[in-house]
Design a protein around this motif. Structure first.
Motif, PDB file in Angstrom:
ATOM      1  N   SER A   1      69.216  52.322  91.724  1.00 35.39           N
ATOM      2  CA  SER A   1      68.573  51.102  92.210  1.00 35.39           C
ATOM      3  C   SER A   1      69.396  49.909  91.746  1.00 35.39           C
ATOM      4  O   SER A   1      70.230  50.026  90.850  1.00 35.39           O
ATOM      5  CB  SER A   1      67.123  51.016  91.714  1.00 35.39           C
ATOM      6  OG  SER A   1      66.985  50.195  90.604  1.00 35.39           O
ATOM      7  N   THR A   2      69.157  48.770  92.364  1.00 34.02           N
ATOM      8  CA  THR A   2      69.921  47.573  91.996  1.00 34.02           C
ATOM      9  C   THR A   2      69.604  47.096  90.582  1.00 34.02           C
ATOM     10  O   THR A   2      70.355  46.312  90.020  1.00 34.02           O
ATOM     11  CB  THR A   2      69.677  46.425  92.996  1.00 34.02           C
ATOM     12  OG1 THR A   2      68.265  46.167  93.080  1.00 34.02           O
ATOM     13  CG2 THR A   2      70.219  46.779  94.372  1.00 34.02           C
ATOM     14  N   SER A   3      68.531  47.606  89.980  1.00 38.96           N
ATOM     15  CA  SER A   3      68.242  47.242  88.589  1.00 38.96           C
ATOM     16  C   SER A   3      69.307  47.797  87.638  1.00 38.96           C
ATOM     17  O   SER A   3      69.406  47.358  86.494  1.00 38.96           O
ATOM     18  CB  SER A   3      66.850  47.725  88.175  1.00 38.96           C
ATOM     19  OG  SER A   3      66.799  49.145  88.178  1.00 38.96           O
ATOM     20  N   ASP A   4      70.127  48.742  88.117  1.00 39.53           N
ATOM     21  CA  ASP A   4      71.217  49.297  87.309  1.00 39.53           C
ATOM     22  C   ASP A   4      72.475  48.426  87.351  1.00 39.53           C
ATOM     23  O   ASP A   4      73.413  48.653  86.597  1.00 39.53           O
ATOM     24  CB  ASP A   4      71.576  50.709  87.795  1.00 39.53           C
ATOM     25  CG  ASP A   4      70.415  51.675  87.672  1.00 39.53           C
ATOM     26  OD1 ASP A   4      69.562  51.486  86.791  1.00 39.53           O
ATOM     27  OD2 ASP A   4      70.358  52.628  88.482  1.00 39.53           O
TER      28      ASP A   4
ATOM     29  N   GLY B   1      78.986  60.744  85.695  1.00 43.09           N
ATOM     30  CA  GLY B   1      77.618  60.264  85.536  1.00 43.09           C
ATOM     31  C   GLY B   1      77.510  59.223  84.440  1.00 43.09           C
ATOM     32  O   GLY B   1      78.095  59.370  83.372  1.00 43.09           O
ATOM     33  N   VAL B   2      76.758  58.171  84.728  1.00 41.66           N
ATOM     34  CA  VAL B   2      76.459  57.131  83.738  1.00 41.66           C
ATOM     35  C   VAL B   2      74.959  57.131  83.507  1.00 41.66           C
ATOM     36  O   VAL B   2      74.190  56.697  84.374  1.00 41.66           O
ATOM     37  CB  VAL B   2      76.902  55.727  84.221  1.00 41.66           C
ATOM     38  CG1 VAL B   2      76.567  54.670  83.169  1.00 41.66           C
ATOM     39  CG2 VAL B   2      78.387  55.705  84.564  1.00 41.66           C
ATOM     40  N   PRO B   3      74.518  57.646  82.358  1.00 45.58           N
ATOM     41  CA  PRO B   3      73.084  57.589  82.064  1.00 45.58           C
ATOM     42  C   PRO B   3      72.686  56.142  81.747  1.00 45.58           C
ATOM     43  O   PRO B   3      73.369  55.469  80.978  1.00 45.58           O
ATOM     44  CB  PRO B   3      72.906  58.481  80.838  1.00 45.58           C
ATOM     45  CG  PRO B   3      74.271  58.885  80.391  1.00 45.58           C
ATOM     46  CD  PRO B   3      75.279  58.332  81.332  1.00 45.58           C
ATOM     47  N   ILE B   4      71.621  55.673  82.360  1.00 46.42           N
ATOM     48  CA  ILE B   4      71.154  54.305  82.165  1.00 46.42           C
ATOM     49  C   ILE B   4      70.006  54.305  81.164  1.00 46.42           C
ATOM     50  O   ILE B   4      69.066  55.098  81.277  1.00 46.42           O
ATOM     51  CB  ILE B   4      70.696  53.683  83.501  1.00 46.42           C
ATOM     52  CG1 ILE B   4      71.849  53.657  84.511  1.00 46.42           C
ATOM     53  CG2 ILE B   4      70.126  52.278  83.292  1.00 46.42           C
ATOM     54  CD1 ILE B   4      73.000  52.753  84.182  1.00 46.42           C
ATOM     55  N   LYS B   5      70.104  53.405  80.199  1.00 44.84           N
ATOM     56  CA  LYS B   5      69.070  53.298  79.171  1.00 44.84           C
ATOM     57  C   LYS B   5      67.764  52.844  79.794  1.00 44.84           C
ATOM     58  O   LYS B   5      67.712  51.875  80.531  1.00 44.84           O
ATOM     59  CB  LYS B   5      69.504  52.304  78.091  1.00 44.84           C
ATOM     60  CG  LYS B   5      68.539  52.204  76.947  1.00 44.84           C
ATOM     61  CD  LYS B   5      69.073  51.274  75.879  1.00 44.84           C
ATOM     62  CE  LYS B   5      68.131  51.214  74.705  1.00 44.84           C
ATOM     63  NZ  LYS B   5      68.661  50.350  73.648  1.00 44.84           N
ATOM     64  N   GLY B   6      66.755  53.581  79.529  1.00 44.57           N
ATOM     65  CA  GLY B   6      65.412  53.244  80.008  1.00 44.57           C
ATOM     66  C   GLY B   6      64.440  53.781  78.984  1.00 44.57           C
ATOM     67  O   GLY B   6      64.412  53.332  77.856  1.00 44.57           O
ATOM     68  N   MET B   7      63.746  54.795  79.373  1.00 48.46           N
ATOM     69  CA  MET B   7      62.835  55.448  78.438  1.00 48.46           C
ATOM     70  C   MET B   7      63.650  56.273  77.442  1.00 48.46           C
ATOM     71  O   MET B   7      64.760  56.708  77.746  1.00 48.46           O
ATOM     72  CB  MET B   7      61.873  56.346  79.213  1.00 48.46           C
ATOM     73  CG  MET B   7      61.105  55.594  80.284  1.00 48.46           C
ATOM     74  SD  MET B   7      60.094  56.685  81.256  1.00 48.46           S
ATOM     75  CE  MET B   7      58.554  56.465  80.398  1.00 48.46           C
ATOM     76  N   LEU B   8      63.128  56.470  76.262  1.00 51.28           N
ATOM     77  CA  LEU B   8      63.761  57.287  75.225  1.00 51.28           C
ATOM     78  C   LEU B   8      65.200  56.843  74.935  1.00 51.28           C
ATOM     79  O   LEU B   8      66.067  57.650  74.625  1.00 51.28           O
ATOM     80  CB  LEU B   8      63.733  58.779  75.615  1.00 51.28           C
ATOM     81  CG  LEU B   8      62.360  59.375  75.936  1.00 51.28           C
ATOM     82  CD1 LEU B   8      62.509  60.827  76.376  1.00 51.28           C
ATOM     83  CD2 LEU B   8      61.433  59.263  74.737  1.00 51.28           C
ATOM     84  N   ASP B   9      65.469  55.551  75.064  1.00 48.60           N
ATOM     85  CA  ASP B   9      66.796  54.961  74.820  1.00 48.60           C
ATOM     86  C   ASP B   9      67.903  55.601  75.648  1.00 48.60           C
ATOM     87  O   ASP B   9      69.059  55.596  75.265  1.00 48.60           O
ATOM     88  CB  ASP B   9      67.157  55.010  73.331  1.00 48.60           C
ATOM     89  CG  ASP B   9      66.376  53.993  72.519  1.00 48.60           C
ATOM     90  OD1 ASP B   9      66.016  52.935  73.088  1.00 48.60           O
ATOM     91  OD2 ASP B   9      66.137  54.245  71.327  1.00 48.60           O
TER      92      ASP B   9
END
Length: 168
Positions: free
Chosen positions: A11-14, A85-93
């Protein structure tokens, strides 16, 4: 100009995280595209993207996602191109996203950088492209030489800081 790297995000929030990848590729003069696709909300579009990327001239895909983080793996399952892959920080850091991306079944690899590691994803993509492109290889070598110069300058600046008991 046709893109050779594709940056895909859930999503664009990334975008605030992925901006670093965009800027690095731009600095390296590597043509790239940026799109939002969701493995869960737009699965048909993801399939069309993944199966058609190679024929459009894409050489490397950088896919970012948070939470369930299925996007990089879903793309990798449908293409022979390398996927980072780039994991995006959200839940559980971001641990949940990182584990989703790195736990791929045999035959469906996804190279994975650290949480919010968009810049490293772009550098890795550049290293892959540099294998077959001497111009990109030289730009990358110049960039990496500059990293060492930054540390040398930092040590010089630190040497100028004075404390009564500082010995260097």
């Amino acid at each position: 100009m046709k893109p050779i790297v594709s940056i895909i995000m859930g999503s664009t929030s990334d975008m605030p995280v992925m901006e670093k990848a965009c800027q690095f590729l731009n600095d390296m003069q590597i043509p790239f595209e940026v799109n939002a696709l969701s493995a869960h909300r737009t699965p048909k579009a993801v399939e069309e993207f993944a199966t058609g990327a190679s024929s459009r001239g894409i050489k490397v895909i950088i896919a970012a996602a948070g939470m369930a983080a299925a996007l990089p793996g879903v793309i990798a399952a449908q293409t022979t191109l390398p996927v980072i892959g780039v994991p995006i920080k959200g839940m559980l850091d971001g641990l949940d996203a990182m584990l989703s991306i790195i736990q791929m079944p045999p035959g469906i690899p996804v190279a994975t950088v650290g949480v919010n590691g968009a810049m490293n994803a772009a550098i890795l993509a550049t290293e892959m492209l540099a294998l077959a492109d001497d111009t990109i290889a030289q730009r990358l070598a110049d960039y990496k030489a500059g990293l060492g110069q930054k540390i040398e300058k930092a040590n010089h600046d630190l040497a100028e800081i004075k404390y009564s008991y500082k010995t260097n």
